[in-house]
Design a protein around this motif. Sequence first.
Motif, PDB file in Angstrom:
ATOM      1  N   MET A 144       0.844  -1.205   0.000  1.00 26.98           N
ATOM      2  CA  MET A 144       0.000   0.000   0.000  1.00 26.98           C
ATOM      3  C   MET A 144       0.878   1.255   0.000  1.00 26.98           C
ATOM      4  N   THR A 145       1.605   1.421  -1.107  1.00 28.93           N
ATOM      5  CA  THR A 145       2.493   2.591  -1.185  1.00 28.93           C
ATOM      6  C   THR A 145       1.719   3.834  -1.594  1.00 28.93           C
ATOM      7  N   LEU A 146       2.167   4.969  -1.042  1.00 21.61           N
ATOM      8  CA  LEU A 146       1.531   6.254  -1.393  1.00 21.61           C
ATOM      9  C   LEU A 146       2.189   6.823  -2.648  1.00 21.61           C
ATOM     10  N   VAL A 147       1.478   7.722  -3.305  1.00 21.20           N
ATOM     11  CA  VAL A 147       2.035   8.383  -4.495  1.00 21.20           C
ATOM     12  C   VAL A 147       3.170   9.287  -4.023  1.00 21.20           C
ATOM     13  N   GLU A 148       4.277   9.262  -4.733  1.00 15.99           N
ATOM     14  CA  GLU A 148       5.416  10.112  -4.336  1.00 15.99           C
ATOM     15  C   GLU A 148       5.032  11.590  -4.414  1.00 15.99           C
ATOM     16  N   PRO A 149       5.493  12.416  -3.450  1.00 17.49           N
ATOM     17  CA  PRO A 149       5.037  13.817  -3.393  1.00 17.49           C
ATOM     18  C   PRO A 149       5.400  14.656  -4.623  1.00 17.49           C
ATOM     19  N   PHE A 150       6.562  14.406  -5.181  1.00 16.10           N
ATOM     20  CA  PHE A 150       6.957  15.250  -6.322  1.00 16.10           C
ATOM     21  C   PHE A 150       6.966  14.439  -7.599  1.00 16.10           C
ATOM     22  N   PRO A 151       6.369  14.892  -8.678  1.00 14.44           N
ATOM     23  CA  PRO A 151       5.728  16.192  -8.878  1.00 14.44           C
ATOM     24  C   PRO A 151       4.230  16.210  -8.525  1.00 14.44           C
ATOM     25  N   PHE A 152       3.768  15.129  -7.841  1.00 16.29           N
ATOM     26  CA  PHE A 152       2.333  14.988  -7.567  1.00 16.29           C
ATOM     27  C   PHE A 152       1.724  16.237  -6.908  1.00 16.29           C
ATOM     28  N   VAL A 153       2.383  16.753  -5.845  1.00 17.11           N
ATOM     29  CA  VAL A 153       1.801  17.913  -5.140  1.00 17.11           C
ATOM     30  C   VAL A 153       1.703  19.148  -6.046  1.00 17.11           C
ATOM     31  N   PHE A 154       2.665  19.244  -6.975  1.00 15.11           N
ATOM     32  CA  PHE A 154       2.622  20.404  -7.887  1.00 15.11           C
ATOM     33  C   PHE A 154       1.469  20.275  -8.883  1.00 15.11           C
ATOM     34  N   ILE A 155       1.220  19.035  -9.315  1.00 13.01           N
ATOM     35  CA  ILE A 155       0.091  18.817 -10.247  1.00 13.01           C
ATOM     36  C   ILE A 155      -1.223  19.158  -9.535  1.00 13.01           C
ATOM     37  N   VAL A 156      -1.368  18.659  -8.277  1.00 10.39           N
ATOM     38  CA  VAL A 156      -2.590  18.956  -7.510  1.00 10.39           C
ATOM     39  C   VAL A 156      -2.717  20.465  -7.293  1.00 10.39           C
ATOM     40  N   SER A 157      -1.593  21.120  -6.924  1.00  9.69           N
ATOM     41  CA  SER A 157      -1.617  22.567  -6.675  1.00  9.69           C
ATOM     42  C   SER A 157      -2.044  23.321  -7.931  1.00  9.69           C
ATOM     43  N   GLY A 158      -1.481  22.920  -9.059  1.00  9.46           N
ATOM     44  CA  GLY A 158      -1.839  23.557 -10.335  1.00  9.46           C
ATOM     45  C   GLY A 158      -3.324  23.420 -10.613  1.00  9.46           C
ATOM     46  N   PHE A 159      -3.829  22.216 -10.352  1.00  7.00           N
ATOM     47  CA  PHE A 159      -5.256  21.958 -10.561  1.00  7.00           C
ATOM     48  C   PHE A 159      -6.106  22.863  -9.665  1.00  7.00           C
ATOM     49  N   LEU A 160      -5.676  23.014  -8.405  1.00  7.21           N
ATOM     50  CA  LEU A 160      -6.434  23.852  -7.460  1.00  7.21           C
ATOM     51  C   LEU A 160      -6.461  25.308  -7.919  1.00  7.21           C
ATOM     52  N   VAL A 161      -5.296  25.803  -8.362  1.00 10.08           N
ATOM     53  CA  VAL A 161      -5.221  27.199  -8.816  1.00 10.08           C
ATOM     54  C   VAL A 161      -6.124  27.390 -10.041  1.00 10.08           C
ATOM     55  N   ILE A 162      -6.077  26.409 -10.950  1.00  8.39           N
ATOM     56  CA  ILE A 162      -6.902  26.514 -12.165  1.00  8.39           C
ATOM     57  C   ILE A 162      -8.380  26.473 -11.798  1.00  8.39           C
ATOM     58  N   VAL A 163      -8.769  25.521 -10.924  1.00  7.59           N
ATOM     59  CA  VAL A 163     -10.188  25.440 -10.536  1.00  7.59           C
ATOM     60  C   VAL A 163     -10.624  26.761  -9.886  1.00  7.59           C
ATOM     61  N   GLY A 164      -9.838  27.252  -8.926  1.00 11.31           N
ATOM     62  CA  GLY A 164     -10.182  28.497  -8.214  1.00 11.31           C
ATOM     63  C   GLY A 164     -10.335  29.664  -9.156  1.00 11.31           C
ATOM     64  N   SER A 165      -9.325  29.881  -9.999  1.00 12.55           N
ATOM     65  CA  SER A 165      -9.338  31.076 -10.844  1.00 12.55           C
ATOM     66  C   SER A 165     -10.361  30.969 -11.980  1.00 12.55           C
ATOM     67  N   VAL A 166     -10.430  29.801 -12.611  1.00 10.62           N
ATOM     68  CA  VAL A 166     -11.372  29.660 -13.736  1.00 10.62           C
ATOM     69  C   VAL A 166     -12.823  29.745 -13.245  1.00 10.62           C
ATOM     70  N   VAL A 167     -13.089  29.064 -12.123  1.00 13.53           N
ATOM     71  CA  VAL A 167     -14.451  29.136 -11.584  1.00 13.53           C
ATOM     72  C   VAL A 167     -14.777  30.581 -11.191  1.00 13.53           C
ATOM     73  N   GLY A 168     -13.800  31.266 -10.595  1.00 11.88           N
ATOM     74  CA  GLY A 168     -13.993  32.671 -10.228  1.00 11.88           C
ATOM     75  C   GLY A 168     -14.328  33.522 -11.436  1.00 11.88           C
ATOM     76  N   MET A 169     -13.574  33.319 -12.513  1.00  7.33           N
ATOM     77  CA  MET A 169     -13.779  34.108 -13.734  1.00  7.33           C
ATOM     78  C   MET A 169     -15.150  33.825 -14.348  1.00  7.33           C
ATOM     79  N   ILE A 170     -15.454  32.533 -14.493  1.00  6.11           N
ATOM     80  CA  ILE A 170     -16.724  32.168 -15.133  1.00  6.11           C
ATOM     81  C   ILE A 170     -17.898  32.637 -14.266  1.00  6.11           C
ATOM     82  N   GLY A 171     -17.752  32.436 -12.936  1.00  7.51           N
ATOM     83  CA  GLY A 171     -18.818  32.867 -12.018  1.00  7.51           C
ATOM     84  C   GLY A 171     -19.087  34.352 -12.152  1.00  7.51           C
ATOM     85  N   SER A 172     -18.025  35.156 -12.220  1.00  7.72           N
ATOM     86  CA  SER A 172     -18.185  36.610 -12.349  1.00  7.72           C
ATOM     87  C   SER A 172     -18.849  36.952 -13.670  1.00  7.72           C
TER      88      SER A 172
END
Lengths: 241, 297
Positions: free
Chosen positions: B259-287
């Motif tokens: 039961m090995t975990l996913v290695e942190p790098f570059p995994f955390v950066f991919i997740v972070s990128g996804f979060l920034v994209i979701v936040g900003s794109v949803v913000g833009m479209i919502g506005s």
Amino acid sequence: MKLIKVEHAYKIYKNGTTAIADLSVTIDKGEFVFVIGSTGSGKSTFIKMLYREEKPTQGSVIVGGIDVAKLRNSKVYKLRRKLGVVFQDFKLLPKLNVYENVAFALENLGLPNSEIRPKVLKAIDAVGLKEKTRNLPSELSGGEQQRVAIARAIVNEPKLLICDEPTGNLDPTTSKEIMAILDKINKESETTIIMATHDKDLVNQMKKRVLVIEDGVLVSDTKKGSYKVNESDKNSKKKHS
Amino acid sequence: MKAIRILRRSIRDSFKSIFRNFSLSMASIICTTITLILVAISLFLSYNVRQITTTLEHELTVVAYFKRDVTEEQKIRIENDLKTMENVDEYRIKTKEEWKAEMGKEQEILETTLDYLQDNPLLDSLIVKVKDVNNLKGVAEKLRKYDFVENAEYGEGMVENIIGIFDVISVGTIAIVIALVVVTAFLISNTIKLTIFSRKTQIEIKRLVGASNVAIKLPFVFEGFFLGIFGSIVPVLLSIYGYTILYNTTGGYLSTKIMTLVEPFPFVFIVSGFLVIVGSVVGMIGSWLSVRKHLKI
């Protein structure tokens, strides 16, 4: 030269109310026209059609060569850039000072700051508020706030100035001051002014063209006319007082 | 030039209104932060569950036992067939001696028992790993058809159950991520709607002075974008540092090494990128959508 040409215009709201019925009128460049009528007569609808807040249901309303009925919502700005609008409640932005409120109009049109500044100062000067450029609307009297609204409306040097009961919230002395400013704008820059009002004294005093609208119908159009209050208006005023 | 001026003023105005409407802006940012943290947690869960299930699935094999009289030629024949057989990932022959040694290692009694018997009673076998565990049964059935194969086993019944559970977990976590992204979009755009509603007059005046719809929308769109970016700062930091710390503390696996975990790098950066994209794109479209409602004056 015709600036406004309204031909057989009708406005029927979705609930079936006929606000304007078969109204035809032409207004020349440089004219000063009062639009009067009792509450619910349709004068506000007529005024709103001129700046395309309302679209005619039938007939045509042509303002500065633009057919309002055919104007799409996304293209309304093309009409609004040719005219200025002044309201009873001023519609100023409370967090912007006098200069910013007037400049707001030009900034939104994408003009460079070098062009905005002289135009804004000229408009503020024209309404006599040179000393209060940095004041917020809350620091101004009602009359002064209306003057800011007029400055904002004329800053882009429009051919047409539409005023929807601009003195409705003001005392008689301040109302006269506002009228003097509007008269000066009309004479000096040949701006066509259309003003909806309830103020009998102002209309009688100014001796300008008067359009009377009752039940959506243009019942009278007189040069150098006066305010003729009909019975229903008297009654409605009594009820309100 | 005019377009650049409008763009520049829109960015300036968006910052101004974020600070002028500070309480509402903070509400938007906090709301974005909370939902993005939930999205981040479900993303980490989803990926790790998938990683663990993939590892476990890879451990599932088909074992084919040869008959006692199997010849070397027959073994070569089946090996050649496996090379072209569908769904076969890798395979190896495990001799009865290997089995004996392995069993002996596991339990001493077995070693003594097997030593006592002169002939090794175990069978030579073939261990096959497949590409798609859903078709483990198909491979087993093909192997059973050889007349020199005694039997082919893959843990019938239990394997199907495990695969079924894995599938449910996998689909479930993806569904949670999608649901949370939708909830994020809904919450962010609702908060933005509130901030825009409070500035209805401003929009109305802009329309009246002849600003085009695009010029009216732009400052709000930038505002939504920046609110989304600000709202994703904490979730991004939590993702990068939080997950790395978790990974290092657990040594990269849960309870067993399978039961090995996913290695942190570059995994955390991919997740972070996804979060920034979701936040900003949803913000833009919502506005964009919220302003549109007020542009009918």
